[in-house]
Design an enzyme around this catalytic site. Structure first.
Site, short mmCIF file in Angstrom:
data_model
loop_
_atom_site.label_atom_id
_atom_site.label_comp_id
_atom_site.label_asym_id
_atom_site.label_seq_id
_atom_site.Cartn_x
_atom_site.Cartn_y
_atom_site.Cartn_z
N ASP A 156 0.84 -1.19 0.00
CA ASP A 156 0.00 0.00 0.00
C ASP A 156 0.89 1.26 0.00
OD1 ASP A 156 -2.93 0.92 0.35
OD2 ASP A 156 -1.94 1.94 2.01
N TYR A 261 -2.08 11.10 2.21
CA TYR A 261 -2.93 11.28 1.04
C TYR A 261 -2.87 12.71 0.51
CZ TYR A 261 -4.75 6.67 2.17
OH TYR A 261 -4.86 5.32 2.40
N HIS A 317 -7.32 -7.08 0.20
CA HIS A 317 -6.33 -6.01 0.11
C HIS A 317 -5.22 -6.13 1.14
CE1 HIS A 317 -4.82 -2.12 -0.98
NE2 HIS A 317 -5.13 -1.56 0.17
#
Length: 347
Positions: A156, A261, A317
């Site tokens: 990730d 982010y 995930h």
């Protein structure tokens, strides 16, 4: 996604988050309560009860001041073994690697799992969350530990940090393993952002400074538990999710996580330059078959010359949490003979 799109998304996301957390009759933190239920973390969350037997005999917590930030890391395995550096994603900490680390150490690898800048027990400064800077943090730690050659494994957000490391200092990286995320400025990244993917709604929310923190604060466990479950195929225990939620409920934890982010525009700019030169070291690309699947391999071929990989069966995930046995076996095969399957892709 432009400003007007983000504003519209945030309005929708605020409703989503409100629904997620409304099940709690009163605000609760990620700290465990005496009576566990569906909205409070289990009482063992702070004990990290999911660690394998004997883990603390082999691995030890340490801290280091590097690149202007204090990093927490967990280290084990033979001091003279080849160094493997494990970088987690959001909303995880080093703990996601707990079942992958012992097989690596047993096989003779010096195994290092890092809480990167802003995560877990590492310092949470106000800035520096672009992945090139975070890669420099990890490199400074590696050098402080006396190494200048390493095998990098990222999942990730950790993939982005690992790639930034490999792109900036390719002569130091012997192999790179990328787990289940597109890298900024690649075709897979652009396609993921442009399509109406319901699993990417959090990008817009997290990029709204202060708003995201306001909506999630006090509900970290419920939010992260829901986030995990919607992206998992195999069950991840509430005890393990509570370890992550507790970390992000710590002072500055949410803000630091969301800053990852908020740095994406800068990452896209820097990575577009990095990607003009393909990586030359062997690359292993893996993803869950219920998550990004073979997209990870295709993306890896766009940025690297020597790629092999495939999919983890019946896995979502969260590959290290959901299917650590498969991941450890794949890593050991790759690390022992990284050039054996050059140019091939194995499903």
């Amino acid at each position: 996604m432009d400003g007007s799109d983000i504003s519209q998304c945030v309005a929708r996301f605020a409703i989503i988050v409100t629904v997620i957390v409304a099940s709690a009759a009163e605000p609760v933190s990620a700290q465990p309560r005496q009576e566990a239920d569906e909205t409070s973390p289990p009482t063992t969350s702070l004990m990290q009860g999911g660690l394998p037997d004997g883990f603390r005999n082999e691995f030890h917590d340490r801290f280091a001041e590097v690149n202007g930030v204090r990093l927490h890391y967990v280290l084990g395995g033979p001091d003279n073994g080849p160094l493997v550096v494990l970088l987690h994603g959001w909303p995880q900490t080093w703990y996601t690697w707990r079942k992958v680390m012992p097989p690596l150490a047993k096989a003779g690898y010096r195994t290092l799992a890092v809480d990167y800048r802003g995560a877990g027990d590492s310092e949470k400064p106000p800035g520096g969350y672009d992945k090139a800077t975070m890669a420099a943090d990890v490199r400074a730690l590696v050098h402080q530990l006396g190494a200048n050659q390493l095998h990098l494994v990222g999942r990730d957000i950790g993939v982005m940090v690992a790639y930034a490391y490999a792109a900036q200092w390719p002569d130091e990286v012997q192999t790179l393993t990328m787990l289940d995320v597109p890298i900024p400025a690649t075709t897979a990244w652009s396609e993921a952002k442009s399509k109406p993917d319901p699993e990417l709604w959090h990008f817009g929310l997290f990029q709204q400074r202060d708003i995201a923190e306001m909506l999630v604060r006090g509900h970290e466990y419920q939010f992260i538990r829901d986030f995990y479950r919607k992206r998992a195929f195999r069950p991840v225990s509430d005890d393990d999710i509570a370890v992550y939620a507790t970390a992000y409920a710590a002072p500055g934890g949410l803000r630091a996580g969301f800053e990852l982010y908020r740095a994406f525009p800068e990452d896209e700019r820097r990575f577009a330059e990095f990607e003009k030169q393909k990586l030359s070291m062997p690359v292993l690309a893996l993803a869950g078959d219920k998550s990004n699947g073979m997209v990870e391999v295709a993306m890896a071929r766009e940025i690297a010359q020597d790629v092999r990989g495939g999919v983890a069966p019946d896995t979502g995930h969260w590959l290290p949490d959901e299917n650590p046995e498969f991941l450890a076996a794949q890593l050991l095969t790759f690390l022992h003979q990284p050039n054996r399957t050059q140019g091939q892709s194995n499903r």
